[in-house]
Design an enzyme around this catalytic site. Structure first.
Site, short mmCIF file in Angstrom:
data_model
loop_
_atom_site.label_atom_id
_atom_site.label_comp_id
_atom_site.label_asym_id
_atom_site.label_seq_id
_atom_site.Cartn_x
_atom_site.Cartn_y
_atom_site.Cartn_z
N HIS A 70 0.71 -1.02 -0.10
CA HIS A 70 0.16 0.10 0.12
C HIS A 70 0.86 1.28 0.04
O HIS A 70 1.84 1.27 0.61
CB HIS A 70 -0.92 -0.03 1.25
CG HIS A 70 -2.01 1.07 1.01
ND1 HIS A 70 -2.13 2.37 1.39
CD2 HIS A 70 -3.33 0.45 0.55
CE1 HIS A 70 -3.24 2.73 1.09
NE2 HIS A 70 -4.21 1.67 0.55
N ASP A 125 -7.83 -5.36 -0.19
CA ASP A 125 -8.17 -6.43 -1.39
C ASP A 125 -7.85 -7.81 -1.15
O ASP A 125 -8.36 -8.77 -2.03
CB ASP A 125 -7.86 -5.96 -2.72
CG ASP A 125 -8.32 -4.39 -3.15
OD1 ASP A 125 -9.34 -4.10 -2.72
OD2 ASP A 125 -7.52 -3.68 -3.92
C1 COA Z 1 -0.29 -0.98 -4.21
C2 COA Z 1 0.97 -0.49 -4.73
C3 COA Z 1 0.75 -0.11 -6.25
C4 COA Z 1 1.75 0.39 -3.98
O1 COA Z 1 2.94 0.86 -4.56
P1 COA Z 1 3.85 1.87 -4.04
O2 COA Z 1 3.64 2.55 -3.06
O3 COA Z 1 4.32 2.45 -5.55
O4 COA Z 1 5.13 1.04 -3.65
P2 COA Z 1 6.30 0.71 -4.57
O5 COA Z 1 5.98 0.14 -6.01
O6 COA Z 1 7.40 1.78 -4.53
O7 COA Z 1 7.17 -0.84 -3.93
C5 COA Z 1 7.94 -0.64 -2.78
C6 COA Z 1 8.85 -2.00 -2.90
O8 COA Z 1 8.13 -3.20 -2.38
C7 COA Z 1 7.68 -3.89 -3.60
N1 COA Z 1 6.23 -4.35 -3.59
C8 COA Z 1 5.25 -3.50 -3.30
N2 COA Z 1 3.96 -4.28 -3.54
C9 COA Z 1 4.48 -5.23 -3.71
C10 COA Z 1 3.55 -6.56 -4.14
N3 COA Z 1 2.38 -6.44 -3.95
N4 COA Z 1 4.25 -7.67 -4.29
C11 COA Z 1 5.62 -7.80 -4.22
N5 COA Z 1 6.46 -6.65 -3.97
C12 COA Z 1 5.75 -5.33 -3.81
C13 COA Z 1 8.18 -3.24 -4.71
O9 COA Z 1 8.49 -4.39 -5.46
C14 COA Z 1 9.30 -2.26 -4.30
O10 COA Z 1 10.39 -3.23 -3.93
P3 COA Z 1 11.79 -2.64 -4.41
O11 COA Z 1 12.26 -1.64 -3.64
O12 COA Z 1 12.84 -3.66 -4.27
O13 COA Z 1 11.73 -2.30 -5.88
C15 COA Z 1 1.62 -1.79 -4.65
O14 COA Z 1 2.01 -2.35 -3.28
C16 COA Z 1 1.12 -3.28 -5.48
O15 COA Z 1 1.31 -3.06 -6.66
N6 COA Z 1 0.24 -3.88 -5.02
C17 COA Z 1 -0.24 -4.86 -5.63
C18 COA Z 1 -1.74 -4.51 -6.10
C19 COA Z 1 -2.57 -4.22 -5.03
O16 COA Z 1 -2.75 -5.04 -4.36
N7 COA Z 1 -3.26 -3.03 -5.24
C20 COA Z 1 -4.39 -2.63 -4.20
C21 COA Z 1 -3.92 -1.64 -3.33
S1 COA Z 1 -5.02 -1.47 -1.97
#
Ligand code: COA
Length: 372
Positions: free
Chosen positions: A258, A308
């Site tokens: 998140h 979710d």
């Molecule tokens: C929600 C989301 C987009 C937030 O992303 P964000 O704040 O931009 O976080 P980042 O993309 O900067 O991720 C930070 C790190 O955690 C990792 N990470 C984040 N979410 C992850 C996940 N669901 N699975 C595996 N790794 C994850 C990233 O790969 C990144 O790793 P790194 O630093 O080694 O590259 C992301 O967590 C995600 O894609 N989740 C899956 C989709 C989901 O469940 N969405 C509903 C949200 S309520």
């Protein structure tokens, strides 16, 4: 190439008194009321009133609000005709976007005053369950079912979807889900709604844009994908191999991570309880095995279970088809979108951030014949 504010992380757009997230303690409050208390004690109608008007309604106010919502559930004839015309292959979120957009054309008053937002918000909130249940029925060749005024918002949705009234236990689980999805500060879809509203476009355009933002798998689209991943894993013993292969392939685990919380999402705890009580035990066991892996190996990156993750198992137990999960999320979130739009319009200022330009400037224009 990134910059500090990439993805607007940690940027405050405005002040607000609608929702507070304590990202370190993993707490969430709607208008100051703890999310651990509202689902058990309240109803979706009451929470919508609270989000819009800032206080819990008195008995008479709630009755009046409920009645107004129940009276406005019917869809205009033209919307039903369009529903029939949509190609059957269209995903329900695409269908919902088109149908809400068309309702804007039928309304004929393209304005976005604060008063208008509450009036149109009431109408759309009332109609969302009718739209979602029936777009599914029509897509699958079933008859349209008219809403029943005497039923609650949640019971009426399940009645229209399944053709029979739900048990009190199932109705409660549906209502809890809608409360948990009703609001979550300035997430991507709420921001989109506010951005469109800030141009003084109209309520429907703002909501249609919000539906578009919610559809993405990084936002509301994750509910359906999270359930699909549990199905794909199949049994708890496969979870570990699946988890490491997924990470190795550079893919994400759905329902985890998140932008704001760096803890277990408090809404997910409530969904988990309902998933354990109502959900398929085999699927629950798969999800628990994967949850342990996430909490062991991804917590150091601040990645934990989000709202979710467990929701799909609950929706499946309520016999809601997976393709509809994100539309159900939208059905709940319309309350929050409307609240934010109304609040922002009370002191509107065009939302227009900047991008840090990193290209060159002052290039000489080369006529096309000379470009080689
Ligand atoms: C929600 C989301 C987009 C937030 O992303 P964000 O704040 O931009 O976080 P980042 O993309 O900067 O991720 C930070 C790190 O955690 C990792 N990470 C984040 N979410 C992850 C996940 N669901 N699975 C595996 N790794 C994850 C990233 O790969 C990144 O790793 P790194 O630093 O080694 O590259 C992301 O967590 C995600 O894609 N989740 C899956 C989709 C989901 O469940 N969405 C509903 C949200 S309520």
């Amino acid at each position: 190439m990134g910059c500090e504010e990439e993805g607007l992380e940690g940027v405050y757009l405005d002040t607000s008194s609608i929702c507070y997230i304590d990202e370190k303690r993993g707490e969430l409050y709607y208008r100051g009321y703890d999310i651990t208390e509202l689902p058990e004690k309240s109803s979706y109608e009451e929470v919508t009133y609270l989000l819009w008007y800032g206080m819990l309604p008195k008995m008479r106010e709630l009755e009046d609000f409920r009645n107004k919502l129940a009276e406005q559930r019917d869809l205009p004839e033209e919307v039903l005709e369009l529903m029939e015309m949509l190609p059957k292959r269209v995903h329900p979120m695409g269908a919902l976007r088109t149908l809400v957009s068309y309702m804007g054309n039928l309304d004929g008053e393209p304005s976005v005053s604060q008063e208008d937002v509450y009036r149109k918000g009431l109408s759309i909130t009332a109609k969302m369950p009718t739209l979602v249940a029936n777009l599914w029925r029509v897509k699958n060749g079933m008859d349209y079912i008219e809403p029943k005024e005497k039923l609650s918002h949640s019971a009426n949705f399940l009645y229209m979807l399944h053709g029979e009234e739900p048990s009190p236990q199932v109705e409660k689980a549906m209502d809890v889900a809608l409360i948990l999805y009703a609001e979550h500060e300035i997430n991507a879809s709420a921001f989109t709604v506010m951005t469109v509203g800030s141009t003084l476009s109209d309520y429907y355009s703002a909501v249609v844009a919000g539906i578009g933002a919610l559809k993405g798998p990084l936002h509301g689209g994750a509910v359906e994908k999270a359930l699909n991943q549990f199905m794909e894993i199949g049994s708890p013993e496969n979870a570990e191999r699946w988890f490491f292969e997924t990470l190795k392939a550079g893919k994400r685990v759905m329902g985890a991570g998140h932008r704001v919380y760096k803890t277990y999402d408090p809404r997910a705890r409530i969904f988990k309880r309902y998933a354990s009580e109502l959900g398929d035990p085999k699927l629950f066991a798969v999800a628990e095995s994967l949850e342990r892996l996430i909490e062991t190996h991804l917590a150091k990156k601040g990645v934990h279970i989000n709202v979710d993750y467990w929701a799909g198992i609950v929706f499946r137990a309520l016999d809601i088809p997976p393709e509809l999960y994100t539309t159900v999320f939208a059905m709940g979130r319309i309350a929050g979108w409307t609240a934010h739009l109304a609040e922002y319009l009370s002191h509107n200022r065009l939302i227009r951030p900047r991008l840090k330009y990193v290209g060159k400037i002052g290039k000489r224009y080369v006529p096309i014949e000379e470009r080689g």
